[in-house]
Design an enzyme around this catalytic site. Structure first.
Site, PDB file in Angstrom:
ATOM      1  N   ASP A  52     -13.815  -5.843 -14.848  1.00 13.27           N
ATOM      2  CA  ASP A  52     -13.021  -4.737 -15.177  1.00 13.27           C
ATOM      3  C   ASP A  52     -11.713  -5.077 -14.945  1.00 13.27           C
ATOM      4  O   ASP A  52     -11.125  -6.145 -14.405  1.00 13.27           O
ATOM      5  CB  ASP A  52     -13.177  -3.578 -14.055  1.00 13.27           C
ATOM      6  CG  ASP A  52     -14.496  -3.153 -13.936  1.00 13.27           C
ATOM      7  OD1 ASP A  52     -15.516  -3.859 -14.482  1.00 13.27           O
ATOM      8  OD2 ASP A  52     -14.831  -2.035 -13.920  1.00 13.27           O
ATOM      9  N   ASP A  84     -24.193   0.125 -19.904  1.00 12.78           N
ATOM     10  CA  ASP A  84     -23.464  -0.892 -18.982  1.00 12.78           C
ATOM     11  C   ASP A  84     -24.430  -1.534 -18.225  1.00 12.78           C
ATOM     12  O   ASP A  84     -24.976  -0.899 -17.384  1.00 12.78           O
ATOM     13  CB  ASP A  84     -22.495   0.182 -18.205  1.00 12.78           C
ATOM     14  CG  ASP A  84     -21.708  -0.793 -16.931  1.00 12.78           C
ATOM     15  OD1 ASP A  84     -22.047  -1.957 -16.982  1.00 12.78           O
ATOM     16  OD2 ASP A  84     -20.924   0.077 -16.137  1.00 12.78           O
TER      17      ASP A  84
END
Ligand code: GLA
Length: 429
Positions: free
Chosen positions: A218, A158
């Site tokens: 997200d 990430d």
């Protein structure tokens, strides 16, 4: 339900070609993994960093008992929060938290493998991860070896926080470095380069060795929130619109990732923002992720899924569309304001369509799959994959009734020898 043949006045043609379906960019760095979109469960959407061994064990046991494993959800992915330390890597090593995971990661991977699961883990290329835990920067080979020694099968790497503003040219070697480190271990480890849809990662992710990459920021637990919650999060429809437009970059081994599923969160996530969605909306979300060939990673607590959510996630006919070996993305073939049609060609010549009603009232939506999917047959056998019902043979174009926020998912099988469809009236969208 009402499906009826209509005249040729409304038509659209499915234009998805096999070339687009197989992914424009040949994946030179292809590691041979993820030939179909990865399916499983990930800890983040429901639990955030509040994860431990007991949760993982109970999750796997629940997925055996409720049939989700056998439906194909085999990756059990730890997201951020498994690490022992918060703070910079230069200050401390990367270790599993011995309080949260008393038997260690090798034990957890063995537990997973013995039950037919695979284990995923999380890190990032910064000094710290998004939740502030120790990252992998400067230790890529060491960490890849550590993950492999534990028996890990999937890595979410990430860079959303540590490299948000890093230019694309500088990011590529960073993503590639971990890809090569994983490859050097000799263990097959699916590689998710998570970059929140920045730096056009879909254009080069496959070349950098990634098996999937997020196409957006997200997800929030919302179907259609006005704007972006907290000026950041994407709701289901935001993500859909963004990802569908990127379809040419997806294909076997290298997938656009629409983010983890919010089905079953019902606004009660410990981590995600969002008010939740209705049963119908969650089902629509699942259907569209399936047609778009996104990875299907359950984000809810599978120990306490309500029956409707479990039925949604367990629909094997819809899952089969996602796992179709052709790996074609869905293409939007009709865009009539709130009434839309998405189509996904399948390896065996059939086509799946989703008739999406984004509006607030029940409406009729018309579909006319056409010549670009093979012979332009006039008749199709139609099966409704949520009603689990064969609707018989129909002439195309035809119309179905769709309630507000529903996506009707139909599997269309051409009837060989039927007369050619009235193509001159067709228009491509
Ligand atoms: C980022 C990612 C999320 C999750 C968190 C963990 O926000 O986009 O999916 O992995 O980091 O901290």
């Amino acid at each position: 339900m009402s499906i009826r043949a209509i005249g040729a006045c409304v038509a659209m043609v499915v234009t998805t070609s096999v070339a687009a379906a197989t992914g424009g960019a040949a994946a030179a760095a292809d590691n041979g993994l993820a030939r179909t979109p990865p399916m499983g469960w990930s800890s983040w959407n429901q639990f955030g960093e509040h994860i431990d061994e007991q949760l993982l064990v109970q999750t796997m046991d629940a997925m055996v008992a409720n049939g989700l494993r056998d439906a194909g959800y085999v990756y059990i992915n730890l997201d951020d929060g498994w690490q022992r330390h918060k703070g910079e890597r230069r200050q401390q090593p990367l270790e599993a938290d011995p309080v949260k995971f008393p038997h260690g990661m090798r034990w957890l991977a063995d537990y997973a493998h013995q039950r037919g699961f695979k284990l995923g883990i999380y890190s990032g290329p910064g000094q710290t991860t998004c939740a502030g835990f120790t990252g992998s920067e400067g230790h890529e080979q060491e960490d890849a070896k550590l993950f492999a020694s534990w028996g890990v099968d999937h890595l979410k790497y990430d860079s959303c926080c540590s490299h948000k503003d890093t230019p694309r040219d500088a990011l590529q070697p960073i993503v590639r470095r971990m890809s090569q480190a994983l490859r050097a271990t000799g263990r097959p480890i699916v590689y998710h380069a998570c970059h929140c849809g920045w730096a056009d990662i879909w254009e080069w992710g496959a070349q950098a060795g990634a098996n999937h990459w997020r196409i957006g920021q997200d997800i929030s637990d919302d179907f259609d929130y006005p704007g972006n919650r907290e000026k950041y999060y994407f709701d289901v429809l935001d993500m859909l619109d963004r990802g569908i437009a990127l379809g040419k970059h997806t294909g076997p081994g290298h997938w656009n990732d629409f983010d983890m599923l919010v089905v079953g969160l019902n606004g009660r996530s410990r981590e995600l923002v969002g008010a939740g969605a209705s049963n119908v909306e969650y089902r629509t979300h699942f259907s569209l992720w399936a047609l778009a060939a996104s990875p299907l990673l359950i984000g809810a607590d599978v120990r306490t899924l309500d029956p409707y959510a479990l039925e949604t996630l367990s629909n094997r006919e819809v899952i089969a569309l996602n796992q179709d070996p052709l790996g074609a993305p869905a293409e939007k073939v009709r865009d009539d304001g709130p009434l839309q049609v998405y189509a996904k060609p399948l390896a065996d010549g059939r086509v799946a369509v989703a008739l999406l009603n984004r509006g607030s009232a029940t409406a009729e939506i018309t579909v006319s799959p056409g010549r670009d999917l093979g012979e332009p047959w006039k008749r199709y056998r139609v099966r409704d994959l949520w009603r689990h019902a064969d609707l018989g043979e129909v002439d195309i174009p035809y119309t179905a009734e769709v309630i507000s926020h529903e996506a009707r998912v139909l599997l269309l099988t051409p009837v060989p020898g039927s007369t050619a469809a009235p193509l001159p009236d067709s228009t491509t969208h």
